[in-house]
Motif scaffolding. Structure first.
Motif, PDB file in Angstrom:
ATOM      1  N   GLU A 206       0.824  -1.223   0.000  1.00  0.00           N
ATOM      2  CA  GLU A 206       0.000   0.000   0.000  1.00  0.00           C
ATOM      3  C   GLU A 206       0.853   1.265   0.000  1.00  0.00           C
ATOM      4  N   ALA A 207       1.993   1.226   0.654  1.00  0.00           N
ATOM      5  CA  ALA A 207       2.853   2.417   0.741  1.00  0.00           C
ATOM      6  C   ALA A 207       4.280   1.992   1.027  1.00  0.00           C
ATOM      7  N   PRO A 208       5.249   2.764   0.537  1.00  0.00           N
ATOM      8  CA  PRO A 208       6.663   2.408   0.780  1.00  0.00           C
ATOM      9  C   PRO A 208       7.092   2.753   2.209  1.00  0.00           C
ATOM     10  N   PHE A 209       8.022   1.960   2.733  1.00  0.00           N
ATOM     11  CA  PHE A 209       8.615   2.226   4.046  1.00  0.00           C
ATOM     12  C   PHE A 209      10.124   2.355   3.864  1.00  0.00           C
ATOM     13  N   ASP A 210      10.714   3.231   4.675  1.00  0.00           N
ATOM     14  CA  ASP A 210      12.162   3.404   4.607  1.00  0.00           C
ATOM     15  C   ASP A 210      12.900   2.264   5.299  1.00  0.00           C
ATOM     16  N   LEU A 211      12.295   1.718   6.365  1.00  0.00           N
ATOM     17  CA  LEU A 211      12.967   0.684   7.140  1.00  0.00           C
ATOM     18  C   LEU A 211      11.936  -0.263   7.747  1.00  0.00           C
ATOM     19  N   VAL A 212      12.312  -1.541   7.826  1.00  0.00           N
ATOM     20  CA  VAL A 212      11.470  -2.550   8.459  1.00  0.00           C
ATOM     21  C   VAL A 212      12.252  -3.198   9.590  1.00  0.00           C
TER      22      VAL A 212
ATOM     23  N   ASN B 119      21.962 -12.541   3.147  1.00  0.00           N
ATOM     24  CA  ASN B 119      20.880 -12.497   2.171  1.00  0.00           C
ATOM     25  C   ASN B 119      20.314 -11.105   1.968  1.00  0.00           C
ATOM     26  N   GLY B 120      20.920 -10.096   2.609  1.00  0.00           N
ATOM     27  CA  GLY B 120      20.518  -8.730   2.281  1.00  0.00           C
ATOM     28  C   GLY B 120      20.011  -7.884   3.414  1.00  0.00           C
ATOM     29  N   ALA B 121      19.846  -8.438   4.631  1.00  0.00           N
ATOM     30  CA  ALA B 121      19.447  -7.599   5.755  1.00  0.00           C
ATOM     31  C   ALA B 121      20.580  -6.626   6.079  1.00  0.00           C
ATOM     32  N   TYR B 122      20.225  -5.462   6.587  1.00  0.00           N
ATOM     33  CA  TYR B 122      21.269  -4.478   6.910  1.00  0.00           C
ATOM     34  C   TYR B 122      22.054  -4.914   8.137  1.00  0.00           C
ATOM     35  N   ASP B 123      21.327  -5.380   9.147  1.00  0.00           N
ATOM     36  CA  ASP B 123      21.974  -5.781  10.392  1.00  0.00           C
ATOM     37  C   ASP B 123      20.970  -6.570  11.220  1.00  0.00           C
ATOM     38  N   TYR B 124      21.350  -6.933  12.435  1.00  0.00           N
ATOM     39  CA  TYR B 124      20.455  -7.657  13.333  1.00  0.00           C
ATOM     40  C   TYR B 124      20.560  -7.061  14.721  1.00  0.00           C
ATOM     41  N   ILE B 125      19.551  -7.326  15.541  1.00  0.00           N
ATOM     42  CA  ILE B 125      19.569  -6.902  16.931  1.00  0.00           C
ATOM     43  C   ILE B 125      18.930  -8.000  17.756  1.00  0.00           C
TER      44      ILE B 125
ATOM     45  N   THR C  50      14.164  -0.698   0.564  1.00  0.00           N
ATOM     46  CA  THR C  50      13.784  -0.739   1.974  1.00  0.00           C
ATOM     47  C   THR C  50      14.871  -1.407   2.811  1.00  0.00           C
ATOM     48  N   VAL C  51      15.279  -0.735   3.868  1.00  0.00           N
ATOM     49  CA  VAL C  51      16.277  -1.287   4.786  1.00  0.00           C
ATOM     50  C   VAL C  51      15.584  -2.258   5.736  1.00  0.00           C
ATOM     51  N   VAL C  52      16.190  -3.425   5.935  1.00  0.00           N
ATOM     52  CA  VAL C  52      15.604  -4.436   6.825  1.00  0.00           C
ATOM     53  C   VAL C  52      16.585  -4.747   7.953  1.00  0.00           C
ATOM     54  N   ILE C  53      16.094  -4.642   9.190  1.00  0.00           N
ATOM     55  CA  ILE C  53      16.858  -5.026  10.375  1.00  0.00           C
ATOM     56  C   ILE C  53      16.120  -6.184  11.046  1.00  0.00           C
ATOM     57  N   ILE C  54      16.833  -7.267  11.302  1.00  0.00           N
ATOM     58  CA  ILE C  54      16.231  -8.471  11.871  1.00  0.00           C
ATOM     59  C   ILE C  54      16.310  -8.426  13.391  1.00  0.00           C
ATOM     60  N   ILE C  55      15.200  -8.779  14.037  1.00  0.00           N
ATOM     61  CA  ILE C  55      15.176  -8.944  15.495  1.00  0.00           C
ATOM     62  C   ILE C  55      15.153 -10.434  15.789  1.00  0.00           C
ATOM     63  N   THR C  56      16.087 -10.897  16.594  1.00  0.00           N
ATOM     64  CA  THR C  56      16.111 -12.319  16.924  1.00  0.00           C
ATOM     65  C   THR C  56      16.189 -12.515  18.425  1.00  0.00           C
ATOM     66  N   GLY C  57      15.460 -13.496  18.906  1.00  0.00           N
ATOM     67  CA  GLY C  57      15.485 -13.809  20.327  1.00  0.00           C
ATOM     68  C   GLY C  57      16.386 -14.980  20.635  1.00  0.00           C
ATOM     69  N   TYR C  58      17.179 -15.382  19.663  1.00  0.00           N
ATOM     70  CA  TYR C  58      18.024 -16.559  19.824  1.00  0.00           C
ATOM     71  C   TYR C  58      19.482 -16.137  19.956  1.00  0.00           C
ATOM     72  N   SER C  59      20.176 -16.806  20.867  1.00  0.00           N
ATOM     73  CA  SER C  59      21.584 -16.451  21.100  1.00  0.00           C
ATOM     74  C   SER C  59      22.482 -16.918  19.966  1.00  0.00           C
ATOM     75  N   ASP C  60      22.002 -17.877  19.176  1.00  0.00           N
ATOM     76  CA  ASP C  60      22.813 -18.380  18.062  1.00  0.00           C
ATOM     77  C   ASP C  60      22.761 -17.371  16.921  1.00  0.00           C
ATOM     78  N   VAL C  61      23.832 -16.623  16.734  1.00  0.00           N
ATOM     79  CA  VAL C  61      23.808 -15.563  15.745  1.00  0.00           C
ATOM     80  C   VAL C  61      24.060 -16.062  14.326  1.00  0.00           C
ATOM     81  N   ARG C  62      24.163 -17.393  14.147  1.00  0.00           N
ATOM     82  CA  ARG C  62      24.277 -17.885  12.778  1.00  0.00           C
ATOM     83  C   ARG C  62      23.043 -17.498  11.967  1.00  0.00           C
ATOM     84  N   ILE C  63      21.892 -17.415  12.645  1.00  0.00           N
ATOM     85  CA  ILE C  63      20.677 -16.950  11.975  1.00  0.00           C
ATOM     86  C   ILE C  63      20.900 -15.538  11.448  1.00  0.00           C
TER      87      ILE C  63
END
Length: 486
Positions: A43-49, A94-100, A74-87
């Motif tokens: 429906e509309a563009p976003f600068d970041l997800v 695969n193109g995400a900007y970073d993770y937190i 669109t910039v994508v930042i992944i949120i992960t609840g897992y300590s294994d940062v291989r994800i």
């Protein structure tokens, strides 16, 4: 005003992030499903997800691909609840900007969001083989330049091949963290150098880096070497000894050949990691230690767990991040860089002009499998530089016997060893030895036996020495005598 889409299946996180980012000048929308996110993005563009990796109807990997298809900007930042940062590494590849990682800290989120939106071209991910300025982090290779910490004192050689670029990206991710790291690679691939590199680019870089060769620790002395002992605690304990963990307090301890650690010492090590306290042999006093653990192995630790040789709970304690160092035979594009660096180093050591390679030697280098990897290459060049007069090219005459023979076999996987086609079980060719000379026959037989045993144990010298019924020192002496560079 920048627009941010928050995707998380926990309504509280969506609400808190929306309010927090809204107070800092961002326009936000949120959804709890992947389908809802795609609907809003259409429906509309976003600068970041900001996207949670685990969603009820999809996962971050699939949603990342869908977002890139809809709007590559669109910039994508992944949120992960897992300590294994291989994800996280996979997502970044695969193109995400970073993770937190959860738990989420407001200041950390705000800093990362601002950095992502300010970085030019951050949303234009490059393939893994792109230049080091890929969107994982800014200027990966430059950030990993030697920092003058506690490294080996030698310049680390960065390759240009795809596997080398991927290695740099992974090091850039994990070095600033405090995660435990498993470094897996064949003998001679430079596992300790990588461990130094991780330490030198962490917050512990000004603290000690203590390497321990677990393969050289006997069952009787392992606890003393790692945890120390008190005077008189056993026969021969003529004084108090500070163990490796105490020496490394505040810094990093590197446990090489961890798979060879005696099983009962593994139990003690697990307790130290859990409690963050050590007890010297012969003492009842608990001593608090703060160390980062980096371990290395030339055999698959998971397979060792399956065979009952390595404790599963200890493996999972170590396995917060795993780095695989590719063998030299898979880094053909890096050969020139390594050769140039080692030739320059050998010239400095010998205090004479840097040598060059003849075309015949270059051809031999390119076709050789390098079973001993970077360590073997370095030793070959040092030896050849020593044998070559100043101002002359290095010729085939300066190369070790096994390289001239050209009939080496190589390990190809962690699960087995396969001969080079056409090699079979024939003895290596020794053109410079007389087949009628009894000493030559004995030398060939000894060479052949050592090579076969090394292949059988995947080039683990500790195990090879055990099978040959000799100690490690004797094995090393024979390897030097026979010019076997593993």
């Amino acid at each position: 005003m920048k627009k941010i889409l928050i995707v998380d299946d926990e309504i509280n996180i969506c609400t808190l992030l929306s309010r927090f980012l809204g107070k800092h000048g961002f326009k936000t929308e949120s959804t709890m499903t992947g389908a809802g996110a795609l609907k809003l993005l259409k429906e509309a563009p976003f600068d970041l997800v900001l996207c949670d990796y685990r969603l009820k109807d999809t996962d971050g990997s699939q949603l990342l691909n869908d977002i890139r298809t809809l709007n590559p900007q669109t910039v994508v930042i992944i949120i992960t609840g897992y300590s294994d940062v291989r994800i996280a590494v996979d997502m970044v590849k695969n193109g995400a900007y970073d993770y937190i990682s959860k738990p989420l800290y407001p200041d950390e989120i705000l800093a990362l969001v601002n950095k992502a939106l300010e970085s030019p071209g951050a949303a234009m991910p490059q393939p893994v083989h792109a230049a080091p300025a890929a969107p994982v982090r800014e200027q990966d290779a430059q950030r990993l330049q030697p920092s003058g910490g506690t490294g080996t004192g030698e310049q680390y050689v960065y390759g240009e091949s795809d596997p080398s670029r991927q290695l740099i990206r992974e090091l850039t991710l994990v070095a600033p963290t405090d995660y435990s790291v498993i470094i897996f690679g064949e003998t001679g691939t430079g596992k300790e150098s990588v461990a130094h590199l991780i330490h030198d680019h962490s917050s512990r870089k000004n603290q000690p880096f203590i390497p321990i060769d677990c393969g050289a620790l006997s069952r009787e002395l392992a606890a003393s070497e790692l945890f120390g002992h008190e005077k008189g605690s056993f026969t021969g304990a003529i004084g108090t000894k500070i163990g490796a963990f105490e020496q490394a307090h505040g810094g990093t301890i590197f446990l090489d050949e961890i798979a060879n650690l005696p099983y009962d010492v593994q139990v003690a090590l697990l307790r130290v990691i859990q409690e963050k306290q050590i007890r010297r042999v012969g003492s009842m006093k608990e001593i608090a230690v703060d160390v980062r653990l980096i371990v290395a192995s030339n055999e698959n630790l998971f397979e060792a767990v399956q065979k009952g040789k390595f404790r599963e709970d200890l493996f999972h304690r170590f396995n917060e991040f795993t780095i695989h160092i590719p063998p030299l035979r898979d880094r053909g594009d890096d050969l020139r860089s390594f050769v140039d660096a080692f030739l320059a180093q050998a010239g400095r050591e010998l205090n004479k002009p840097e040598a060059t390679l003849s075309e015949e030697v270059w051809e031999c280098f390119r076709n050789y499998d390098w079973p001993g990897n970077i360590r073997e290459l370095k030793n070959v060049i040092r030896r050849a530089s020593l044998l070559t007069p100043a101002g002359k090219e290095i010729s085939m005459a300066a190369l070790p016997l096994e390289m001239k023979a050209g009939k080496m076999t190589r390990p190809i996987t962690s699960s087995g060893i396969e001969p080079v086609p056409g090699d079979g079980a024939d003895e290596p060719n020794f053109p410079m030895l007389d087949d009628n000379d009894l000493k030559s026959v004995a030398l060939k037989a000894e060479y052949n036996k050592i090579i076969n045993v090394l292949k059988e144990v995947k080039y683990n010298k500790t195990k090879a020495a055990q099978l040959l019924n000799i100690d490690r020192k004797t094995l090393y002496n024979k390897l030097r005598l026979l010019n076997i560079n593993y």
